[in-house]
Design a protein around this motif. Sequence first.
Motif, PDB file in Angstrom:
ATOM      1  N   ARG A 117       0.823  -1.215   0.000  1.00  0.00           N
ATOM      2  CA  ARG A 117       0.000   0.000   0.000  1.00  0.00           C
ATOM      3  C   ARG A 117       0.859   1.269   0.000  1.00  0.00           C
ATOM      4  NH1 ARG A 117      -4.392  -0.674  -1.756  1.00  0.00           N
ATOM      5  NH2 ARG A 117      -5.530  -2.555  -1.276  1.00  0.00           N
ATOM      6  N   LEU A 118       2.032   1.210   0.637  1.00  0.00           N
ATOM      7  CA  LEU A 118       2.926   2.376   0.635  1.00  0.00           C
ATOM      8  C   LEU A 118       3.317   2.729  -0.797  1.00  0.00           C
ATOM      9  CD1 LEU A 118       5.283   1.711   3.686  1.00  0.00           C
ATOM     10  CD2 LEU A 118       3.851   3.734   3.350  1.00  0.00           C
ATOM     11  N   ALA A 119       3.478   1.691  -1.628  1.00  0.00           N
ATOM     12  CA  ALA A 119       3.858   1.921  -3.024  1.00  0.00           C
ATOM     13  C   ALA A 119       2.718   2.550  -3.821  1.00  0.00           C
ATOM     14  CB  ALA A 119       4.292   0.607  -3.657  1.00  0.00           C
ATOM     15  N   SER A 120       1.482   2.449  -3.304  1.00  0.00           N
ATOM     16  CA  SER A 120       0.371   3.045  -4.050  1.00  0.00           C
ATOM     17  C   SER A 120      -0.283   4.190  -3.283  1.00  0.00           C
ATOM     18  CB  SER A 120      -0.652   1.977  -4.448  1.00  0.00           C
ATOM     19  OG  SER A 120      -1.104   1.271  -3.321  1.00  0.00           O
ATOM     20  N   GLY A 121       0.498   4.864  -2.426  1.00  0.00           N
ATOM     21  CA  GLY A 121       0.026   6.132  -1.859  1.00  0.00           C
ATOM     22  C   GLY A 121      -0.462   6.128  -0.421  1.00  0.00           C
ATOM     23  N   LEU A 122      -0.225   5.044   0.319  1.00  0.00           N
ATOM     24  CA  LEU A 122      -0.679   5.016   1.726  1.00  0.00           C
ATOM     25  C   LEU A 122       0.012   6.110   2.539  1.00  0.00           C
ATOM     26  CD1 LEU A 122      -2.210   3.601   4.049  1.00  0.00           C
ATOM     27  CD2 LEU A 122      -0.222   2.141   4.366  1.00  0.00           C
ATOM     28  N   GLN A 123      -0.795   6.866   3.304  1.00  0.00           N
ATOM     29  CA  GLN A 123      -0.234   7.946   4.126  1.00  0.00           C
ATOM     30  C   GLN A 123      -0.591   7.814   5.603  1.00  0.00           C
ATOM     31  OE1 GLN A 123      -1.748  11.499   2.292  1.00  0.00           O
ATOM     32  NE2 GLN A 123      -0.357  11.366   0.564  1.00  0.00           N
ATOM     33  N   GLU A 124      -1.691   7.100   5.871  1.00  0.00           N
ATOM     34  CA  GLU A 124      -2.119   7.025   7.268  1.00  0.00           C
ATOM     35  C   GLU A 124      -2.723   5.667   7.600  1.00  0.00           C
ATOM     36  OE1 GLU A 124      -4.804  10.131   8.496  1.00  0.00           O
ATOM     37  OE2 GLU A 124      -5.162   9.191  10.442  1.00  0.00           O
ATOM     38  N   ILE A 125      -2.334   5.147   8.764  1.00  0.00           N
ATOM     39  CA  ILE A 125      -2.913   3.904   9.273  1.00  0.00           C
ATOM     40  C   ILE A 125      -3.760   4.260  10.482  1.00  0.00           C
ATOM     41  CG2 ILE A 125      -2.383   1.714  10.420  1.00  0.00           C
ATOM     42  CD1 ILE A 125       0.098   1.554   8.632  1.00  0.00           C
ATOM     43  N   ILE A 126      -5.038   3.910  10.427  1.00  0.00           N
ATOM     44  CA  ILE A 126      -5.951   4.196  11.537  1.00  0.00           C
ATOM     45  C   ILE A 126      -6.214   2.891  12.279  1.00  0.00           C
ATOM     46  CG2 ILE A 126      -8.229   5.054  12.178  1.00  0.00           C
ATOM     47  CD1 ILE A 126      -8.233   6.435   9.342  1.00  0.00           C
ATOM     48  N   VAL A 127      -5.841   2.843  13.556  1.00  0.00           N
ATOM     49  CA  VAL A 127      -6.078   1.627  14.326  1.00  0.00           C
ATOM     50  C   VAL A 127      -7.440   1.757  14.998  1.00  0.00           C
ATOM     51  CG1 VAL A 127      -5.106  -0.015  15.959  1.00  0.00           C
ATOM     52  CG2 VAL A 127      -3.581   1.558  14.753  1.00  0.00           C
ATOM     53  N   GLY A 128      -8.393   0.952  14.536  1.00  0.00           N
ATOM     54  CA  GLY A 128      -9.753   1.028  15.069  1.00  0.00           C
ATOM     55  C   GLY A 128     -10.040  -0.148  15.971  1.00  0.00           C
ATOM     56  N   VAL A 129      -9.477  -0.137  17.178  1.00  0.00           N
ATOM     57  CA  VAL A 129      -9.710  -1.255  18.103  1.00  0.00           C
ATOM     58  C   VAL A 129     -10.379  -0.736  19.371  1.00  0.00           C
ATOM     59  CG1 VAL A 129      -7.810  -2.643  17.213  1.00  0.00           C
ATOM     60  CG2 VAL A 129      -7.394  -1.070  19.111  1.00  0.00           C
ATOM     61  N   SER A 130     -10.918  -1.637  20.177  1.00  0.00           N
ATOM     62  CA  SER A 130     -11.636  -1.275  21.393  1.00  0.00           C
ATOM     63  C   SER A 130     -10.734  -0.497  22.347  1.00  0.00           C
ATOM     64  CB  SER A 130     -12.149  -2.526  22.110  1.00  0.00           C
ATOM     65  OG  SER A 130     -12.965  -3.270  21.254  1.00  0.00           O
ATOM     66  N   ALA A 131     -11.362   0.454  23.061  1.00  0.00           N
ATOM     67  CA  ALA A 131     -10.610   1.251  24.023  1.00  0.00           C
ATOM     68  C   ALA A 131     -10.543   0.515  25.349  1.00  0.00           C
ATOM     69  CB  ALA A 131     -11.278   2.612  24.194  1.00  0.00           C
ATOM     70  N   ASN A 132      -9.691  -0.491  25.414  1.00  0.00           N
ATOM     71  CA  ASN A 132      -9.469  -1.191  26.681  1.00  0.00           C
ATOM     72  C   ASN A 132      -7.996  -1.587  26.757  1.00  0.00           C
ATOM     73  OD1 ASN A 132      -9.168  -3.451  24.992  1.00  0.00           O
ATOM     74  ND2 ASN A 132     -11.283  -4.093  25.293  1.00  0.00           N
ATOM     75  N   LEU A 133      -7.635  -2.334  27.777  1.00  0.00           N
ATOM     76  CA  LEU A 133      -6.233  -2.680  28.013  1.00  0.00           C
ATOM     77  C   LEU A 133      -5.621  -3.392  26.802  1.00  0.00           C
ATOM     78  CD1 LEU A 133      -4.842  -1.952  30.625  1.00  0.00           C
ATOM     79  CD2 LEU A 133      -4.981  -4.346  31.325  1.00  0.00           C
ATOM     80  N   GLU A 134      -6.359  -4.378  26.269  1.00  0.00           N
ATOM     81  CA  GLU A 134      -5.848  -5.138  25.124  1.00  0.00           C
ATOM     82  C   GLU A 134      -5.748  -4.264  23.882  1.00  0.00           C
ATOM     83  OE1 GLU A 134      -8.115  -8.638  24.383  1.00  0.00           O
ATOM     84  OE2 GLU A 134      -7.379  -9.656  26.182  1.00  0.00           O
ATOM     85  N   GLY A 135      -6.739  -3.375  23.700  1.00  0.00           N
ATOM     86  CA  GLY A 135      -6.727  -2.475  22.555  1.00  0.00           C
ATOM     87  C   GLY A 135      -5.519  -1.548  22.595  1.00  0.00           C
ATOM     88  N   ASP A 136      -5.269  -0.953  23.781  1.00  0.00           N
ATOM     89  CA  ASP A 136      -4.122  -0.054  23.930  1.00  0.00           C
ATOM     90  C   ASP A 136      -2.808  -0.804  23.712  1.00  0.00           C
ATOM     91  OD1 ASP A 136      -5.854   1.972  24.440  1.00  0.00           O
ATOM     92  OD2 ASP A 136      -5.621   1.918  26.620  1.00  0.00           O
ATOM     93  N   ASN A 137      -2.752  -2.017  24.243  1.00  0.00           N
ATOM     94  CA  ASN A 137      -1.552  -2.845  24.074  1.00  0.00           C
ATOM     95  C   ASN A 137      -1.312  -3.155  22.592  1.00  0.00           C
ATOM     96  OD1 ASN A 137       0.607  -4.263  25.324  1.00  0.00           O
ATOM     97  ND2 ASN A 137      -0.451  -6.200  24.900  1.00  0.00           N
TER      98      ASN A 137
END
Length: 207
Positions: free
Chosen positions: A136-156
């Motif tokens: 994806r970097l080769a085709s213009g990727l600029q941002e990765i959005i991490v959409g995980v639950s806001a809990n201990l495991e998500g933060d980890n």
Amino acid sequence: MSSVIEQLTESFRRFPGIGPRQAKRFVYYLLRSHNGDLEALARQILDLKKSVNQCLECRRFSPKESGQTLCRICRDPNRDHSLLMLVEKDIDLENVERSGTFGGYYFVLGGLIPVLDKNPEQSVHARELLDLIKKRLASGLQEIIVGVSANLEGDNTIEFIKNLLASSFQLSENELKISALGRGLSTGTELEYSDPDTLKNALKHRE
Ligand SMILES: [Zn+2]
């Protein structure tokens, strides 16, 4: 040797969110069902893996299409190539997609990383993720959005992914940004159950 009832109860207990009493209720429901319904159910279970494909890029499951190794979303050239959203599971992806609030591409991690996990790479398909990001970097990727639950495991998980990317790609913040969905808004709300307005806000307030 345990009875078939006990064995089947044990099988249902392995399903996500199913306790022993619910598992037993399923078994008795099946015992009261018509033979034809049971045969149809058995056939659907047997056909499941045969008729569903796991996309080689985003790792989501979707109906098999002959000659295709990528899903409909990953094959679509008209989506936003600058954005990649990482989600925990298929249901999260489906919910975000249904909300119509995100136009980029996805990657399904397949799980979150528990604190003190001995094999974090395996918990989130790290190798496949790095392969996809490289592409994806080769085709213009600029941002990765991490959409995980806001809990201990998500933060980890967010922490692990940030470190993984920092050690794999020597890129500045300008070249590849890593953000998380607005935490205040998603606290206590699983991505799976978020409504379109909540998702829209969480995307707008990503940091
Ligand atoms: Zn895909």
